[in-house]
Design an enzyme around this catalytic site. Sequence first.
Site, mmCIF file in Angstrom:
data_model
loop_
_atom_site.group_PDB
_atom_site.id
_atom_site.type_symbol
_atom_site.label_atom_id
_atom_site.label_comp_id
_atom_site.label_asym_id
_atom_site.label_seq_id
_atom_site.Cartn_x
_atom_site.Cartn_y
_atom_site.Cartn_z
ATOM 1 C CB CYS A 118 -1.188 0.143 1.805
ATOM 2 S SG CYS A 118 -2.044 1.528 0.904
ATOM 3 N N GLY A 228 -4.558 -1.461 -15.153
ATOM 4 C CA GLY A 228 -5.354 -0.696 -15.903
ATOM 5 C C GLY A 228 -6.045 -1.744 -17.116
HETATM 6 C C1 LIG Z 1 -9.487 3.912 -4.397
HETATM 7 C C2 LIG Z 1 -8.534 2.768 -4.292
HETATM 8 C C3 LIG Z 1 -8.784 2.277 -3.309
HETATM 9 C C4 LIG Z 1 -7.476 1.159 -2.972
HETATM 10 N N1 LIG Z 1 -7.576 0.025 -2.080
HETATM 11 C C5 LIG Z 1 -6.354 -1.161 -1.707
HETATM 12 C C6 LIG Z 1 -6.890 -1.925 -0.947
HETATM 13 O O1 LIG Z 1 -7.050 -1.673 -0.163
HETATM 14 N N2 LIG Z 1 -6.125 -2.811 -0.577
HETATM 15 C C7 LIG Z 1 -5.355 -3.155 -2.334
HETATM 16 O O2 LIG Z 1 -4.309 -4.196 -1.325
HETATM 17 N N3 LIG Z 1 -5.234 -1.949 -2.574
HETATM 18 C C8 LIG Z 1 -6.069 -1.066 -2.838
HETATM 19 N N4 LIG Z 1 -6.293 -0.711 -4.514
HETATM 20 C C9 LIG Z 1 -4.458 -1.159 -5.917
HETATM 21 C C10 LIG Z 1 -6.120 -2.225 -6.749
HETATM 22 O O3 LIG Z 1 -6.573 -2.863 -5.977
HETATM 23 C C11 LIG Z 1 -5.670 -1.865 -7.971
HETATM 24 O O4 LIG Z 1 -4.000 -2.599 -7.142
HETATM 25 C C12 LIG Z 1 -5.243 -0.939 -8.278
HETATM 26 O O5 LIG Z 1 -5.662 -0.192 -8.123
HETATM 27 C C13 LIG Z 1 -4.570 -1.212 -9.981
HETATM 28 O O6 LIG Z 1 -5.255 -1.939 -10.496
HETATM 29 P P1 LIG Z 1 -6.483 -0.332 -11.393
HETATM 30 O O7 LIG Z 1 -5.286 0.079 -11.931
HETATM 31 O O8 LIG Z 1 -7.378 -1.779 -11.674
HETATM 32 O O9 LIG Z 1 -7.784 -0.133 -10.665
HETATM 33 C C14 LIG Z 1 -6.970 0.362 -4.377
HETATM 34 C C15 LIG Z 1 -6.927 0.925 -5.082
HETATM 35 C C16 LIG Z 1 -7.702 2.278 -5.100
HETATM 36 C C17 LIG Z 1 -7.908 3.040 -6.992
#
Ligand SMILES: Cc1cc2nc3c(=O)[nH]c(=O)nc-3n(C[C@H](O)[C@H](O)[C@H](O)COP(=O)(O)O)c2cc1C
Length: 271
Positions: A118, A228
Amino acid sequence: MNLNPPLIIASGPGGNGEYLKLINPEYIGAYTLKTVTLNPKKGNLPPRMRDKEHFVINSIGLENPGINHFIENIEKYKLNVKTILSLGGDTKEEYIKIAEIIDPYAQYFEAIEFNFSCPNVKKGGLSIISDKDEWEEILKKVRKILPNTFLIAKLSIEGNFVETSSQIVAKHNWEGITLINCVRGLIIENGKVITGGISGPILKPISLRAIYETRKKLKDIYIIASGGIYTEKDADEFLEIGANAISIGSALFKDPNVVEKIGKYLKGVKK
Ligand SMILES: Cc1cc2nc3c(=O)[nH]c(=O)nc-3n(C[C@H](O)[C@H](O)[C@H](O)COP(=O)(O)O)c2cc1C
């Protein structure tokens, strides 16, 4: 894991199952809950999220009610799809303690993902892997505490070469890795500096490379792609480069139908 389709709702953007009201569960292989930590976390001050043209920047800061509250309400977290629990901590001791606490409940979940990446917390999160010896101790002890659980390490690209971190995870006999979490970023709005984790389309080439490099080193580990993924073509590219499943995060904010579209497309695809 044997997911059909090999499509997972990523931890965070999907909350704790809220999107199941909007998406046909048939098109979801598994749903990852929002990260739970040992102690409750209030998260960071708002505003916590901005949706820009090519990326999302967030600084949620792992807001959650803590593991004891989670367990007291565990019935509420049982979804009508395979569920992956996501756990985190501030210190080595917290990661080990939370594994011990969840042990009697581990069978409720398809897998447990430990968040080692994180970008939005002062302690733990991304920084936990910077001390390699401490991190290895976590991996070793958690494996021992949860011998029969499908364990997944969620990694970022920071702190180490991601393929090196992945090899460390494999060395301790964890079954899977999720690549990649948000990358630390910064925007300037009306002269004000805003920091947070970057997700969305901008992350895709970085995540593809992380998976490509990792798969070259590790033939057998289960890789969940994150970063993405918005279209069927994105999903195809990640599966071709070596992922076993893809996950969808930020795309949920734009249009939850993306899940159904990609899920339909991947239904029956064995990885
Ligand atoms: C608003 C938000 C909250 C997130 N909270 C967590 C979380 O609690 N735990 C975690 O492992 N990843 C968290 N992530 C990361 C996502 O799970 C993901 O790995 C990351 O956004 C990349 O993928 P994406 O481009 O499809 O969003 C969060 C992402 C966003 C945008």
